[in-house]
Motif scaffolding. Structure first.
Motif, PDB file in Angstrom:
ATOM      1  N   ILE A  15       0.850  -1.189   0.000  1.00 14.35           N
ATOM      2  CA  ILE A  15       0.000   0.000   0.000  1.00 14.35           C
ATOM      3  C   ILE A  15       0.883   1.234   0.000  1.00 14.35           C
ATOM      4  CG2 ILE A  15      -1.812   1.269   1.192  1.00 14.35           C
ATOM      5  CD1 ILE A  15      -2.595  -1.350   2.579  1.00 14.35           C
ATOM      6  N   GLN A  16       0.724   2.059  -1.021  1.00  9.37           N
ATOM      7  CA  GLN A  16       1.430   3.343  -1.062  1.00  9.37           C
ATOM      8  C   GLN A  16       0.541   4.385  -0.393  1.00  9.37           C
ATOM      9  OE1 GLN A  16       2.511   4.857  -4.986  1.00  9.37           O
ATOM     10  NE2 GLN A  16       4.425   5.572  -4.091  1.00  9.37           N
ATOM     11  N   LEU A  17       1.064   5.015   0.647  1.00  7.37           N
ATOM     12  CA  LEU A  17       0.240   5.973   1.382  1.00  7.37           C
ATOM     13  C   LEU A  17       1.055   7.201   1.751  1.00  7.37           C
ATOM     14  CD1 LEU A  17       1.280   5.552   4.531  1.00  7.37           C
ATOM     15  CD2 LEU A  17      -0.251   3.589   4.430  1.00  7.37           C
ATOM     16  N   GLY A  18       0.334   8.267   1.995  1.00  6.51           N
ATOM     17  CA  GLY A  18       0.991   9.515   2.377  1.00  6.51           C
ATOM     18  C   GLY A  18      -0.004  10.644   2.479  1.00  6.51           C
ATOM     19  N   CYS A  19       0.515  11.812   2.827  1.00  8.24           N
ATOM     20  CA  CYS A  19      -0.356  12.978   2.990  1.00  8.24           C
ATOM     21  C   CYS A  19       0.441  14.245   2.731  1.00  8.24           C
ATOM     22  CB  CYS A  19      -0.953  13.010   4.403  1.00  8.24           C
ATOM     23  SG  CYS A  19       0.286  13.164   5.717  1.00  8.24           S
ATOM     24  N   ARG A  20      -0.284  15.303   2.447  1.00  5.35           N
ATOM     25  CA  ARG A  20       0.333  16.609   2.203  1.00  5.35           C
ATOM     26  C   ARG A  20      -0.595  17.703   2.715  1.00  5.35           C
ATOM     27  NH1 ARG A  20       0.847  16.036  -2.683  1.00  5.35           N
ATOM     28  NH2 ARG A  20       3.017  15.277  -2.689  1.00  5.35           N
ATOM     29  N   PHE A  21      -0.076  18.567   3.565  1.00  2.00           N
ATOM     30  CA  PHE A  21      -0.810  19.726   4.059  1.00  2.00           C
ATOM     31  C   PHE A  21      -0.143  20.981   3.511  1.00  2.00           C
ATOM     32  CE2 PHE A  21      -1.670  16.437   7.100  1.00  2.00           C
ATOM     33  CZ  PHE A  21      -2.920  16.696   7.625  1.00  2.00           C
ATOM     34  N   THR A  25       4.470  13.604   3.997  1.00  2.41           N
ATOM     35  CA  THR A  25       5.175  12.354   4.228  1.00  2.41           C
ATOM     36  C   THR A  25       4.570  11.275   3.336  1.00  2.41           C
ATOM     37  OG1 THR A  25       5.871  10.753   5.916  1.00  2.41           O
ATOM     38  CG2 THR A  25       3.665  11.650   6.132  1.00  2.41           C
ATOM     39  N   GLU A  26       5.349  10.237   3.025  1.00  2.00           N
ATOM     40  CA  GLU A  26       4.818   9.122   2.259  1.00  2.00           C
ATOM     41  C   GLU A  26       5.707   7.896   2.462  1.00  2.00           C
ATOM     42  OE1 GLU A  26       4.818   9.536  -1.937  1.00  2.00           O
ATOM     43  OE2 GLU A  26       6.869  10.268  -2.067  1.00  2.00           O
ATOM     44  N   THR A  27       5.162   6.726   2.193  1.00  2.00           N
ATOM     45  CA  THR A  27       5.902   5.477   2.292  1.00  2.00           C
ATOM     46  C   THR A  27       5.102   4.376   1.598  1.00  2.00           C
ATOM     47  OG1 THR A  27       7.088   3.984   3.812  1.00  2.00           O
ATOM     48  CG2 THR A  27       4.891   4.710   4.484  1.00  2.00           C
ATOM     49  N   ILE A  28       5.658   3.179   1.588  1.00  2.00           N
ATOM     50  CA  ILE A  28       4.949   1.981   1.135  1.00  2.00           C
ATOM     51  C   ILE A  28       4.904   1.014   2.309  1.00  2.00           C
ATOM     52  CG2 ILE A  28       4.993  -0.022  -0.395  1.00  2.00           C
ATOM     53  CD1 ILE A  28       6.337   1.728  -2.504  1.00  2.00           C
ATOM     54  N   VAL A  29       3.706   0.516   2.605  1.00  2.00           N
ATOM     55  CA  VAL A  29       3.484  -0.401   3.713  1.00  2.00           C
ATOM     56  C   VAL A  29       3.158  -1.787   3.160  1.00  2.00           C
ATOM     57  CG1 VAL A  29       2.028  -0.931   5.708  1.00  2.00           C
ATOM     58  CG2 VAL A  29       2.666   1.426   5.240  1.00  2.00           C
ATOM     59  N   ARG A  30       3.806  -2.789   3.705  1.00  2.18           N
ATOM     60  CA  ARG A  30       3.429  -4.172   3.390  1.00  2.18           C
ATOM     61  C   ARG A  30       2.348  -4.611   4.372  1.00  2.18           C
ATOM     62  NH1 ARG A  30       6.352  -6.726  -0.355  1.00  2.18           N
ATOM     63  NH2 ARG A  30       8.335  -5.793  -0.991  1.00  2.18           N
ATOM     64  N   ASP A  31       1.238  -5.080   3.835  1.00  2.17           N
ATOM     65  CA  ASP A  31       0.072  -5.402   4.647  1.00  2.17           C
ATOM     66  C   ASP A  31      -0.386  -6.822   4.333  1.00  2.17           C
ATOM     67  OD1 ASP A  31      -2.165  -3.915   6.385  1.00  2.17           O
ATOM     68  OD2 ASP A  31      -3.192  -5.221   4.965  1.00  2.17           O
ATOM     69  N   ASN A  50      -3.504  29.630  11.350  1.00  3.89           N
ATOM     70  CA  ASN A  50      -3.045  29.293  10.007  1.00  3.89           C
ATOM     71  C   ASN A  50      -4.263  29.031   9.148  1.00  3.89           C
ATOM     72  OD1 ASN A  50      -3.482  26.171   9.648  1.00  3.89           O
ATOM     73  ND2 ASN A  50      -2.638  26.441  11.723  1.00  3.89           N
ATOM     74  N   VAL A  51      -4.055  29.066   7.841  1.00  5.49           N
ATOM     75  CA  VAL A  51      -5.115  28.773   6.881  1.00  5.49           C
ATOM     76  C   VAL A  51      -4.703  27.555   6.069  1.00  5.49           C
ATOM     77  CG1 VAL A  51      -6.442  29.607   4.911  1.00  5.49           C
ATOM     78  CG2 VAL A  51      -5.802  31.200   6.746  1.00  5.49           C
ATOM     79  N   LEU A  52      -5.560  26.529   6.051  1.00  4.93           N
ATOM     80  CA  LEU A  52      -5.308  25.340   5.251  1.00  4.93           C
ATOM     81  C   LEU A  52      -5.673  25.646   3.802  1.00  4.93           C
ATOM     82  CD1 LEU A  52      -4.521  22.294   5.281  1.00  4.93           C
ATOM     83  CD2 LEU A  52      -6.966  21.809   5.564  1.00  4.93           C
ATOM     84  N   THR A  53      -4.684  25.671   2.917  1.00  9.50           N
ATOM     85  CA  THR A  53      -4.933  26.011   1.515  1.00  9.50           C
ATOM     86  C   THR A  53      -4.934  24.788   0.603  1.00  9.50           C
ATOM     87  OG1 THR A  53      -2.564  26.432   1.162  1.00  9.50           O
ATOM     88  CG2 THR A  53      -3.933  28.304   1.832  1.00  9.50           C
ATOM     89  N   GLY A  54      -4.473  23.647   1.110  1.00  9.58           N
ATOM     90  CA  GLY A  54      -4.471  22.426   0.315  1.00  9.58           C
ATOM     91  C   GLY A  54      -4.296  21.218   1.207  1.00  9.58           C
ATOM     92  N   PHE A  55      -4.882  20.085   0.803  1.00 14.87           N
ATOM     93  CA  PHE A  55      -4.855  18.881   1.641  1.00 14.87           C
ATOM     94  C   PHE A  55      -5.037  17.661   0.753  1.00 14.87           C
ATOM     95  CE2 PHE A  55      -7.532  15.844   4.175  1.00 14.87           C
ATOM     96  CZ  PHE A  55      -6.530  15.404   5.026  1.00 14.87           C
ATOM     97  N   GLU A  56      -4.108  16.696   0.877  1.00 12.28           N
ATOM     98  CA  GLU A  56      -4.191  15.452   0.126  1.00 12.28           C
ATOM     99  C   GLU A  56      -3.863  14.277   1.025  1.00 12.28           C
ATOM    100  OE1 GLU A  56      -2.471  15.530  -4.097  1.00 12.28           O
ATOM    101  OE2 GLU A  56      -1.408  17.173  -3.091  1.00 12.28           O
ATOM    102  N   VAL A  57      -4.587  13.174   0.824  1.00  6.07           N
ATOM    103  CA  VAL A  57      -4.279  11.911   1.472  1.00  6.07           C
ATOM    104  C   VAL A  57      -4.439  10.822   0.427  1.00  6.07           C
ATOM    105  CG1 VAL A  57      -4.932  10.260   3.273  1.00  6.07           C
ATOM    106  CG2 VAL A  57      -5.109  12.702   3.726  1.00  6.07           C
TER     107      VAL A  57
END
Length: 268
Positions: A3-9, A72-78, A255-262
């Motif tokens: 599983i490739q997962l991550g997030c960006r604020f 942050t991002e990574t690949i998890v073995r599940d 602060n103001v959240l201007t972008g968000f990805e998961v």
């Protein structure tokens, strides 16, 4: 599975602002990572880290004024299996619970056991104790709250979620946790990644998920009142008494959240 997962604020800040970020995969899954899920900021700033009282990995930083990104991002073995179900055994009496579970019987910021105890006993006193009672609580919460992203509110408590009958996954978790604690079942709040692996389309936009773990038969077990079915690919990030203990980003200033990805994607 992998599983490739991550997030960006993406944030905008009017002045330099201290922050604490809980964005790493929980240490209990560290051996499953193909590479470290290091936190990256733009612009780059010094990072320091520590473990909080619940064992969560926390990163401290000072974000500069202006536009700022943390990711942050990574690949998890599940294993690719569904959440495990506990045995249908009776719950442990309070006097026999391990010492470190007792804090998860008490009221907390978003889980007002003092307010909700009479209603909890009215609703669930006749349900079989143990896993069956927890499932009865999840069934009730799942059906009582109407999921609505547009009604999300960071300050909504369990009692308010019960009264308003609407909310998002954290509200489902808070209400179910509160009912469990009222019924003398230790319950703690969890946050992490949960994609749509194994589920039929259409798929919603990526987001973090909240669920709970309850102490039954000498172990902690996952229950998810929002989805209320065993799911595949659940990846824990942090645990606490409620959402106040595990904010993904705690900002000591506006602060103001201007972008968000998961993202949480199964890969070959």
């Amino acid at each position: 599975m992998r599983i490739q997962l991550g997030c960006r604020f993406q944030l905008h800040l009017e002045q330099p602002t201290p922050m604490i970020a809980l964005l790493n995969v929980h240490f209990s899954r560290a051996s499953d990572l193909e590479y470290p899920d290091r936190i990256v900021t733009n612009p780059a700033v010094p990072l320091t880290a520590y473990r909080d009282g619940f064992g969560n990995w926390c990163t401290r930083l000072l974000a500069p004024a202006g536009d700022f990104t943390i990711s942050t991002e990574t690949i998890v073995r599940d294993p690719g299996t569904c959440d495990l179900r506990p045995p249908q055994s009776a719950q442990t009496p309070v006097e026999s619970l391990p010492d470190d579970t007792l804090q998860y019987l008490l009221g907390s910021r978003y889980c007002e056991t003092d307010l909700m105890s009479p209603e909890a006993w009215r609703l669930f006193q006749n349900s079989p104790p143990g896993a069956a009672r927890v499932q009865a609580i999840c069934d009730f919460v799942h059906n009582h709250i109407r999921f609505d992203y547009l009604q999300a509110r960071a300050t909504r408590s369990a009692a308010q979620a019960y009264d308003e009958a609407r909310g998002v996954c954290r509200d489902y978790a808070h209400l179910a946790i509160t009912f469990c604690r009222c019924m003398n079942i230790p319950a703690r709040y969890c946050t992490g990644y949960l994609g749509d692996i194994g589920m039929p389309p259409p798929y919603a936009s990526g987001d973090f998920a909240a669920w709970m773990e309850v102490w039954l038969d000498g172990a902690w077990w996952v229950f998810d009142p929002r989805n209320n079915v065993p799911r595949i690919g659940r990846v824990l990030m942090a645990r606490g008494r409620d959402a106040a203990d595990v904010p993904l980003i705690h900002s000591f200033g506006s602060n103001v959240l201007t972008g968000f990805e998961v993202w949480t994607d199964q890969i070959v």
